[in-house]
Design an enzyme around this catalytic site. Structure first.
Site, mmCIF file in Angstrom:
data_model
loop_
_atom_site.group_PDB
_atom_site.id
_atom_site.type_symbol
_atom_site.label_atom_id
_atom_site.label_comp_id
_atom_site.label_asym_id
_atom_site.label_seq_id
_atom_site.Cartn_x
_atom_site.Cartn_y
_atom_site.Cartn_z
ATOM 1 N N ASP A 116 13.843 4.103 -19.972
ATOM 2 C CA ASP A 116 13.214 3.379 -18.856
ATOM 3 C C ASP A 116 14.197 2.392 -18.215
ATOM 4 O O ASP A 116 15.345 2.244 -18.653
ATOM 5 C CB ASP A 116 11.968 2.656 -19.409
ATOM 6 C CG ASP A 116 10.830 2.603 -18.407
ATOM 7 O OD1 ASP A 116 11.096 2.692 -17.190
ATOM 8 O OD2 ASP A 116 9.671 2.457 -18.842
ATOM 9 N N ASP B 292 5.316 4.986 -10.976
ATOM 10 C CA ASP B 292 4.316 5.365 -11.992
ATOM 11 C C ASP B 292 3.073 6.011 -11.394
ATOM 12 O O ASP B 292 2.428 5.442 -10.502
ATOM 13 C CB ASP B 292 3.878 4.127 -12.797
ATOM 14 C CG ASP B 292 4.925 3.711 -13.814
ATOM 15 O OD1 ASP B 292 6.084 4.172 -13.714
ATOM 16 O OD2 ASP B 292 4.580 2.922 -14.717
#
Ligand code: GLA
Length: 396
Positions: free
Chosen positions: A155, A211
């Protein structure tokens, strides 16, 4: 000793060739030749719900539900498995949530004939404030390999000011390359530095979009969004995706309850059209028959896994009515008619829209109803429900 000019120039050219970036080439680790399929903990369990019991039950369900037979393979733990580092800097799993340890969990997943994945972050901390990998890339990669990790998602939270995405992910790619185990590398910087332009040789897949949200067309102020905005973000970056290096529109929300089954069918169909990674994000131990029917549609999965690995293009858009087309390795086409409007509408796709001559005669197979029409010429059309899809396979 003096080196003569021609030799030094020759050496210089050789050095340039060796060090030149191989533009357009895919990461050469032989992995993810078709888009990875599996499950990831985040969309359903987020930080709070992740523990070894969930992961074991998910691995069991992957087999008993038929998902393993349908091609789902990776069981990936997202954020919050890690809790700190020991005095030597070794990454530590949360002992309360993972009392048996990560190695035992990976062994369990492997014993089911599945593969095991983990999550980390390029910065100082993960998005949920667990230890990040910065400064520990080689140490962590070695540890992951020793545990039996087959897939790593990295990430992009809590980075240092000015931290460069390409070099940060390249560092981890190199560390994984030396760890002594094949590990699929999943880059997750949300599309923020246009990874499709640089990540082909760095990762096997990269998030191309922020997201995903479990909704049809919502958009969050921080960037997250539902299916409709993701379709628009995927339009135009088709040429960067292919075997071993995939654009990733994020994990699946199918079965998580925020959308209708019609919308989930569109979501799943379009991810297959995109040759997207298919990482289920729901509780697969407790699936409704409708959710199972979607995630286990083998005809749709076959489009996702087609060996050519092409990402569908939006070939026609008339307001909210769209036609997407994807070339297949057998010369056929997968075609999706998508209705983004609030009412049922008729949508048609012509052969010239999908790159066929008008006179061509083809079979049209509906991949949801399984209806087969033969000797179709010129075009086909269908009534498509609101937020729904009609997905077909055309074969001349
Ligand atoms: C980011 C990622 C998500 C998930 C969370 C975990 O938001 O994009 O996919 O991994 O972090 O904290």
């Amino acid at each position: 000793m003096r080196i003569s000019l021609p030799i030094s120039r020759g050496l210089f050219v050789l050095m340039l060739l060796v060090s030149a970036p191989m533009a357009g080439r895919a990461l050469d680790n032989g992995l993810a030749r078709t888009p990875p399929m599996g499950w990831n903990s985040w969309n359903k369990y987020a930080c709070k719900g992740l523990n070894e019991k969930v992961v074991r039950e998910t691995a069991d369900a992957m087999v008993s539900s038929g998902m393993k037979d349908a091609g789902y393979q990776y069981v990936v733990m997202d954020d919050c498995w890690q809790v700190g580092r020991d005095a030597q800097g070794n990454i530590l799993a949360d002992p309360e949530r993972f009392p048996s340890g990560i190695k035992a969990l990976a062994d369990y997943v492997h014993s089911k004939g599945l593969k095991f994945g983990l999550y980390t972050d390029v910065g100082t901390m993960t998005c949920a404030k667990r230890p990040g990998s910065i400064g520990h890339e080689y140490q962590d990669a070695k540890q992951y390999a020793a545990w039996g990790v087959d897939y790593l998602k990295e990430d992009w939270c809590n980075t240092l000011p000015g931290q460069n995405s390409e070099s940060s992910y390249t560092l981890m790619r190199n560390a994984l390359g030396e760890a002594g185990r094949p590990i699929v590398f999943s880059i997750c910087e949300w599309g923020s530095t246009k990874p499709w332009l640089w990540a082909g040789q760095v990762g096997n897949l990269w998030r191309a979009t922020p997201d995903i949200q479990d909704c049809w067309d919502c958009k969050r102020s921080w960037g997250g969004g539902g299916i409709a905005p993701i379709l628009d973000l995927m339009d135009g970056i088709e040429s960067y995706s292919g075997p071993g290096h995939w654009n990733d529109p994020d994990m699946l929300e199918v079965g998580n309850g925020g959308m209708t089954n019609e919308e989930y069918k569109t979501h799943f169909s379009m991810w297959a059209m995109f040759s997207a990674p298919l990482l289920a994000g729901n509780d697969i131990s407790n699936m409704s028959p409708e959710t199972k029917e979607i995630l286990l549609n083998k005809d749709v999965i076959a489009i996702d896994q087609d060996a050519l690995g092409q990402q569908a293009r939006r070939v026609k858009k008339t307001g909210d009515l769209e036609v997407w087309s994807k070339q297949l390795s057998d010369g056929g086409r997968a075609v999706a008619l998508v209705n983004r409007s609030a009412a049922t509408a008729s949508i048609s796709a012509s052969w010239t829209d999908v790159g066929y001559p008008d006179s061509l005669s083809a079979t049209v197979r509906d991949l949801w109803t399984k209806k087969l029409s033969s000797n179709v010429k010129g075009s086909f059309s269908a009534d498509v429900p609101s937020h729904g899809v009609v997905m077909v396979r055309l074969n001349p």
